[in-house]
Enzyme design. Structure first.
Site, PDB file in Angstrom:
ATOM      1  N   CYS A  67     -56.001  22.235  64.378  1.00  0.00           N
ATOM      2  CA  CYS A  67     -56.151  21.246  65.462  1.00  0.00           C
ATOM      3  C   CYS A  67     -57.598  21.017  65.870  1.00  0.00           C
ATOM      4  CB  CYS A  67     -55.302  21.665  66.664  1.00  0.00           C
ATOM      5  SG  CYS A  67     -55.885  23.153  67.481  1.00  0.00           S
TER       6      CYS A  67
ATOM      7  N   ARG B 240     -54.783  18.913  81.607  1.00  0.00           N
ATOM      8  CA  ARG B 240     -55.074  20.081  80.748  1.00  0.00           C
ATOM      9  C   ARG B 240     -55.376  21.226  81.690  1.00  0.00           C
ATOM     10  NH1 ARG B 240     -58.835  20.818  75.408  1.00  0.00           N
ATOM     11  NH2 ARG B 240     -56.996  19.795  74.571  1.00  0.00           N
TER      12      ARG B 240
ATOM     13  N   ARG C 109     -54.913  11.675  66.781  1.00  0.00           N
ATOM     14  CA  ARG C 109     -54.667  11.917  68.212  1.00  0.00           C
ATOM     15  C   ARG C 109     -54.717  10.586  68.950  1.00  0.00           C
ATOM     16  NH1 ARG C 109     -55.766  16.900  70.407  1.00  0.00           N
ATOM     17  NH2 ARG C 109     -54.869  15.905  72.235  1.00  0.00           N
TER      18      ARG C 109
ATOM     19  N   HIS D  57     -49.126  22.611  73.363  1.00  0.00           N
ATOM     20  CA  HIS D  57     -50.091  21.530  73.120  1.00  0.00           C
ATOM     21  C   HIS D  57     -49.353  20.412  72.364  1.00  0.00           C
ATOM     22  CE1 HIS D  57     -53.726  19.422  72.772  1.00  0.00           C
ATOM     23  NE2 HIS D  57     -54.349  20.110  71.827  1.00  0.00           N
TER      24      HIS D  57
ATOM     25  N   GLN E 289     -51.043  17.403  70.256  1.00  0.00           N
ATOM     26  CA  GLN E 289     -51.574  17.712  68.927  1.00  0.00           C
ATOM     27  C   GLN E 289     -50.484  17.623  67.870  1.00  0.00           C
ATOM     28  OE1 GLN E 289     -54.929  18.444  68.141  1.00  0.00           O
ATOM     29  NE2 GLN E 289     -54.175  18.149  66.058  1.00  0.00           N
TER      30      GLN E 289
ATOM     31  N   ASP F  43     -55.048  28.023  63.677  1.00  0.00           N
ATOM     32  CA  ASP F  43     -55.786  27.659  64.895  1.00  0.00           C
ATOM     33  C   ASP F  43     -56.726  28.826  65.213  1.00  0.00           C
ATOM     34  OD1 ASP F  43     -56.552  26.497  67.319  1.00  0.00           O
ATOM     35  OD2 ASP F  43     -54.699  27.003  68.378  1.00  0.00           O
TER      36      ASP F  43
HETATM   37  N1   CP Z   1     -57.458  19.762  69.331  1.00  0.00           N
HETATM   38  C1   CP Z   1     -57.859  19.550  70.598  1.00  0.00           C
HETATM   39  O1   CP Z   1     -57.055  19.434  71.535  1.00  0.00           O
HETATM   40  O2   CP Z   1     -59.205  19.458  70.730  1.00  0.00           O
HETATM   41  P1   CP Z   1     -60.016  19.391  72.118  1.00  0.00           P
HETATM   42  O3   CP Z   1     -59.911  20.739  72.759  1.00  0.00           O
HETATM   43  O4   CP Z   1     -61.411  19.042  71.688  1.00  0.00           O
HETATM   44  O5   CP Z   1     -59.408  18.335  72.982  1.00  0.00           O
HETATM   45  N1  NVA Z   2     -55.239  27.224  70.976  1.00  0.00           N
HETATM   46  C1  NVA Z   2     -56.437  26.505  71.326  1.00  0.00           C
HETATM   47  C2  NVA Z   2     -56.280  25.050  71.025  1.00  0.00           C
HETATM   48  C3  NVA Z   2     -57.510  24.218  71.297  1.00  0.00           C
HETATM   49  C4  NVA Z   2     -57.301  22.764  71.090  1.00  0.00           C
HETATM   50  C5  NVA Z   2     -56.757  26.735  72.790  1.00  0.00           C
HETATM   51  O1  NVA Z   2     -55.836  26.732  73.621  1.00  0.00           O
HETATM   52  O2  NVA Z   2     -57.912  26.933  73.123  1.00  0.00           O
END
Ligand code: CP
Ligand code: NVA
Length: 304
Positions: free
Chosen positions: A262, A107, A290, A134, A137, A222
């Site tokens: 998400c 990540r 997930r 992502h 998700q 989101d």
């Molecule tokens: N939806 C999601 O990826 O959540 P986190 O940021 O908690 O991993």
């Molecule tokens: N769009 C958000 C998703 C979090 C899971 C971010 O990137 O922070």
């Protein structure tokens, strides 16, 4: 590298057939986990390295729990507790880490970082969120839709809010799962132009929320400010006001509509508390999914 590993950096890394098979496998794994309480150690002794340069609750817990259920182990790494934070090149880190583990989850910020890591990794690399995509998700979202409403192919999906990493993954999903996507966002926050152009047959921008959501089978939103954009929060809050997903807006969608977020969510901003806390929302189930979908993903990438 003799046999280059398969990565999952975006939904386009798997074929539509593989994605379909993955969701079917996720349903079986979910039944084994939750209904039959059956052990399913299909990846005994496999080691998963998890590199997180941003915060996470769902992604971290689902991968750590998931690899344990499958008989393997996870190592959680951050820039603060590795040499990554002291400037060791991503390529060098990739060569070393991948020589010791079987699978890597990353990540990070720029998508390019995940791509560079994957290019030098001798084992599969999974994108656990970048500024661009992502995809994990989406596996959970598609699984949730399928469980509740059946095939998403041919349905109408509406993305409401920021043209961000989740929105980009929905554009890829429209192609891979064969649905029509309308995107409704403020002018300055549109998704990536090249991606839109490539998918223009099935994806369209509609500026009015009522029009965009009309007859939608699935509506998704989101946060308005993603990780790394916290300093823009107040400005974005003003600009995104009319894009809130709430009961009144949802009344324009199909009577059979499902809505997703998400998470983490901000009640009263991108989604009303009423919808997020509604007894029949599937948002929490999508979060649980997930776990099941990523277990199927890890099996697939490791050739089980
Ligand atoms: N939806 C999601 O990826 O959540 P986190 O940021 O908690 O991993
Ligand atoms: N769009 C958000 C998703 C979090 C899971 C971010 O990137 O922070």
């Amino acid at each position: 590298m003799l046999n280059p590993p398969r990565h999952f950096l975006s939904l386009l890394d798997l074929t539509p057939e593989e994605l379909k098979a993955l969701l079917s496998r996720a349903i079986i794994l979910k039944q084994m986990q939750t209904l039959k309480k059956k052990t399913h150690e299909t990846l005994p002794g496999k080691i998963l390295a998890m590199i997180f340069e941003k915060s996470s609750t769902r992604t971290r817990v689902s991968f750590e729990a998931g690899i344990s259920h499958l008989g393997g182990k996870a190592i959680f790494l951050t820039p603060e507790n590795t040499q990554l934070g002291r400037g060791e090149p991503i390529e060098d880190s990739a060569r070393v880490i991948s020589s010791m583990v079987d699978l890597v989850v990353i990540r990070t910020f720029e998508h390019e970082i995940a791509v560079r890591f994957a290019n030098y990794s001798s084992v599969p690399v999974i994108n656990a969120l970048t500024n661009m995509y992502h995809p994990c998700q989406l596996l959970a979202d598609m699984l949730t839709y399928q469980e509740h409403k059946g095939e998403i192919s041919g349905k109408k999906v509406c993305w409401l809010g920021d043209g961000n990493n989740m929105c980009h993954s929905y554009i890829n999903a429209a192609k891979q799962f064969d649905f029509e996507l309308t995107i409704c966002c403020p002018n300055e926050y549109k998704p990536d132009g090249t991606l839109l152009q490539k998918n223009k047959e099935r994806v369209q921008l509609i500026s009015d929320p009522n029009d965009a959501i009309e007859n939608a089978d699935l509506v998704v939103t989101d946060v308005w400010a993603s990780m790394g954009q916290e300093h823009e929060t107040d400005n974005r809050k003003r600009k995104f006001q009319k894009y809130q997903l709430n009961k009144s807006l949802l009344s324009y969608a199909s009577s059979d509509v499902l809505y997703l977020h998400c998470l983490p969510a901000h009640r009263g901003e991108e989604i009303s508390a009423e919808l997020l806390d509604s007894p029949d929302t599937v948002i929490w189930e999508a979060a649980e999914n997930r776990l099941h979908s990523q277990k199927a993903l890890m099996e697939l990438l490791l050739g089980i």
